[in-house]
Design a protein around this motif. Sequence first.
Motif, PDB file in Angstrom:
ATOM      1  N   PRO A  59       0.826  -1.209   0.000  1.00 45.99           N
ATOM      2  CA  PRO A  59       0.000   0.000   0.000  1.00 45.99           C
ATOM      3  C   PRO A  59       0.861   1.260   0.000  1.00 45.99           C
ATOM      4  O   PRO A  59       1.789   1.388   0.800  1.00 45.99           O
ATOM      5  CB  PRO A  59      -0.802  -0.117   1.300  1.00 45.99           C
ATOM      6  N   LEU A  60       0.556   2.178  -0.900  1.00 49.04           N
ATOM      7  CA  LEU A  60       1.312   3.422  -1.016  1.00 49.04           C
ATOM      8  C   LEU A  60       0.330   4.594  -1.099  1.00 49.04           C
ATOM      9  O   LEU A  60      -0.485   4.658  -2.017  1.00 49.04           O
ATOM     10  CB  LEU A  60       2.201   3.400  -2.262  1.00 49.04           C
ATOM     11  N   PRO A  61       0.393   5.527  -0.147  1.00 52.66           N
ATOM     12  CA  PRO A  61      -0.515   6.677  -0.190  1.00 52.66           C
ATOM     13  C   PRO A  61      -0.005   7.764  -1.130  1.00 52.66           C
ATOM     14  O   PRO A  61       1.199   8.003  -1.228  1.00 52.66           O
ATOM     15  CB  PRO A  61      -0.517   7.172   1.259  1.00 52.66           C
ATOM     16  N   GLU A  62      -0.938   8.415  -1.829  1.00 49.35           N
ATOM     17  CA  GLU A  62      -0.625   9.592  -2.662  1.00 49.35           C
ATOM     18  C   GLU A  62       0.622   9.390  -3.533  1.00 49.35           C
ATOM     19  O   GLU A  62       1.513  10.229  -3.571  1.00 49.35           O
ATOM     20  CB  GLU A  62      -0.454  10.830  -1.777  1.00 49.35           C
ATOM     21  N   THR A  63       0.666   8.275  -4.247  1.00 46.96           N
ATOM     22  CA  THR A  63       1.816   7.937  -5.084  1.00 46.96           C
ATOM     23  C   THR A  63       1.415   8.031  -6.555  1.00 46.96           C
ATOM     24  O   THR A  63       0.420   7.425  -6.961  1.00 46.96           O
ATOM     25  CB  THR A  63       2.309   6.511  -4.771  1.00 46.96           C
ATOM     26  N   PRO A  64       2.168   8.781  -7.380  1.00 45.06           N
ATOM     27  CA  PRO A  64       1.827   8.896  -8.806  1.00 45.06           C
ATOM     28  C   PRO A  64       1.871   7.544  -9.514  1.00 45.06           C
ATOM     29  O   PRO A  64       2.683   6.680  -9.167  1.00 45.06           O
ATOM     30  CB  PRO A  64       2.910   9.824  -9.367  1.00 45.06           C
ATOM     31  N   LEU A  65       1.010   7.389 -10.508  1.00 45.86           N
ATOM     32  CA  LEU A  65       0.978   6.146 -11.271  1.00 45.86           C
ATOM     33  C   LEU A  65       2.191   5.989 -12.187  1.00 45.86           C
ATOM     34  O   LEU A  65       2.507   4.876 -12.601  1.00 45.86           O
ATOM     35  CB  LEU A  65      -0.299   6.065 -12.100  1.00 45.86           C
ATOM     36  N   GLY A  66       2.852   7.073 -12.524  1.00 50.08           N
ATOM     37  CA  GLY A  66       4.022   7.013 -13.388  1.00 50.08           C
ATOM     38  C   GLY A  66       5.086   7.979 -12.931  1.00 50.08           C
ATOM     39  O   GLY A  66       4.875   8.766 -12.005  1.00 50.08           O
ATOM     40  N   ASP A  67       6.234   7.914 -13.572  1.00 50.69           N
ATOM     41  CA  ASP A  67       7.339   8.813 -13.253  1.00 50.69           C
ATOM     42  C   ASP A  67       7.162  10.139 -13.984  1.00 50.69           C
ATOM     43  O   ASP A  67       6.649  10.189 -15.094  1.00 50.69           O
ATOM     44  CB  ASP A  67       8.676   8.191 -13.667  1.00 50.69           C
ATOM     45  N   GLY A  68       7.613  11.207 -13.352  1.00 49.62           N
ATOM     46  CA  GLY A  68       7.557  12.522 -13.973  1.00 49.62           C
ATOM     47  C   GLY A  68       6.269  13.245 -13.679  1.00 49.62           C
ATOM     48  O   GLY A  68       5.325  12.695 -13.126  1.00 49.62           O
ATOM     49  N   PRO A  69       6.217  14.512 -14.063  1.00 49.60           N
ATOM     50  CA  PRO A  69       5.035  15.333 -13.786  1.00 49.60           C
ATOM     51  C   PRO A  69       3.844  14.940 -14.655  1.00 49.60           C
ATOM     52  O   PRO A  69       3.996  14.362 -15.723  1.00 49.60           O
ATOM     53  CB  PRO A  69       5.508  16.753 -14.113  1.00 49.60           C
ATOM     54  N   GLY A  70       2.655  15.266 -14.167  1.00 48.22           N
ATOM     55  CA  GLY A  70       1.451  15.082 -14.959  1.00 48.22           C
ATOM     56  C   GLY A  70       0.758  13.747 -14.796  1.00 48.22           C
ATOM     57  O   GLY A  70      -0.267  13.511 -15.431  1.00 48.22           O
ATOM     58  N   HIS A  71       1.283  12.848 -13.981  1.00 43.53           N
ATOM     59  CA  HIS A  71       0.635  11.555 -13.794  1.00 43.53           C
ATOM     60  C   HIS A  71      -0.423  11.643 -12.699  1.00 43.53           C
ATOM     61  O   HIS A  71      -0.296  12.404 -11.745  1.00 43.53           O
ATOM     62  CB  HIS A  71       1.662  10.475 -13.439  1.00 43.53           C
ATOM     63  N   ILE A  72      -1.455  10.850 -12.834  1.00 47.63           N
ATOM     64  CA  ILE A  72      -2.530  10.809 -11.849  1.00 47.63           C
ATOM     65  C   ILE A  72      -2.004  10.245 -10.540  1.00 47.63           C
ATOM     66  O   ILE A  72      -1.184   9.326 -10.525  1.00 47.63           O
ATOM     67  CB  ILE A  72      -3.701   9.970 -12.394  1.00 47.63           C
ATOM     68  N   VAL A  73      -2.503  10.827  -9.427  1.00 48.51           N
ATOM     69  CA  VAL A  73      -2.071  10.428  -8.090  1.00 48.51           C
ATOM     70  C   VAL A  73      -3.291   9.938  -7.306  1.00 48.51           C
ATOM     71  O   VAL A  73      -4.035  10.735  -6.742  1.00 48.51           O
ATOM     72  CB  VAL A  73      -1.399  11.609  -7.345  1.00 48.51           C
ATOM     73  N   PRO A  74      -3.519   8.621  -7.252  1.00 50.94           N
ATOM     74  CA  PRO A  74      -4.634   8.106  -6.461  1.00 50.94           C
ATOM     75  C   PRO A  74      -4.388   8.336  -4.966  1.00 50.94           C
ATOM     76  O   PRO A  74      -3.241   8.472  -4.524  1.00 50.94           O
ATOM     77  CB  PRO A  74      -4.647   6.605  -6.754  1.00 50.94           C
ATOM     78  N   ASP A  75      -5.462   8.339  -4.183  1.00 49.80           N
ATOM     79  CA  ASP A  75      -5.310   8.502  -2.733  1.00 49.80           C
ATOM     80  C   ASP A  75      -4.508   7.344  -2.151  1.00 49.80           C
ATOM     81  O   ASP A  75      -3.641   7.539  -1.301  1.00 49.80           O
ATOM     82  CB  ASP A  75      -6.674   8.609  -2.062  1.00 49.80           C
ATOM     83  N   VAL A  76      -4.797   6.127  -2.590  1.00 52.57           N
ATOM     84  CA  VAL A  76      -4.032   4.944  -2.178  1.00 52.57           C
ATOM     85  C   VAL A  76      -3.883   4.057  -3.399  1.00 52.57           C
ATOM     86  O   VAL A  76      -4.826   3.885  -4.164  1.00 52.57           O
ATOM     87  CB  VAL A  76      -4.758   4.146  -1.065  1.00 52.57           C
TER      88      VAL A  76
END
Length: 117
Positions: free
Chosen positions: A19-36
């Motif tokens: 489980p990872l909180p507030e972690t971007p789905l991809g590297d770099g700017p502009g990727h979606i960041v789910p709550d978990v």
Amino acid sequence: MTVELGILYYHKHVITLEPLPETPLGDGPGHIVPDVLLFDNQAEQTRIIIEVANNRSFRIDLKKITRLIEEDDYGILEGFVYNYKTHEWLRYRKGDGGAATSSSFSELMMVDLGPFL
């Protein structure tokens, strides 16, 4: 929720997804960041995403989760939206054809997320 999932992953070794909180789905700017997100370290893929929403953003988050799962860019297989105002859960799994289910049970982990809140 993240703490409870962390206990299952790090201490009890009951689930295989980290489980990872507030972690971007991809590297770099502009990727979606789910709550978990729940990450499969062996496959190096996000398998589950969870969004916590209110009445206004609930349906928007569900559409976002559905799109992310069906586009298959990140390997996501299951997604949840929790409305903290109404305590309603919706689950969407890959292949559900756009129809979400009223459920907090993760079939991938065999864990009910509802009691964690």
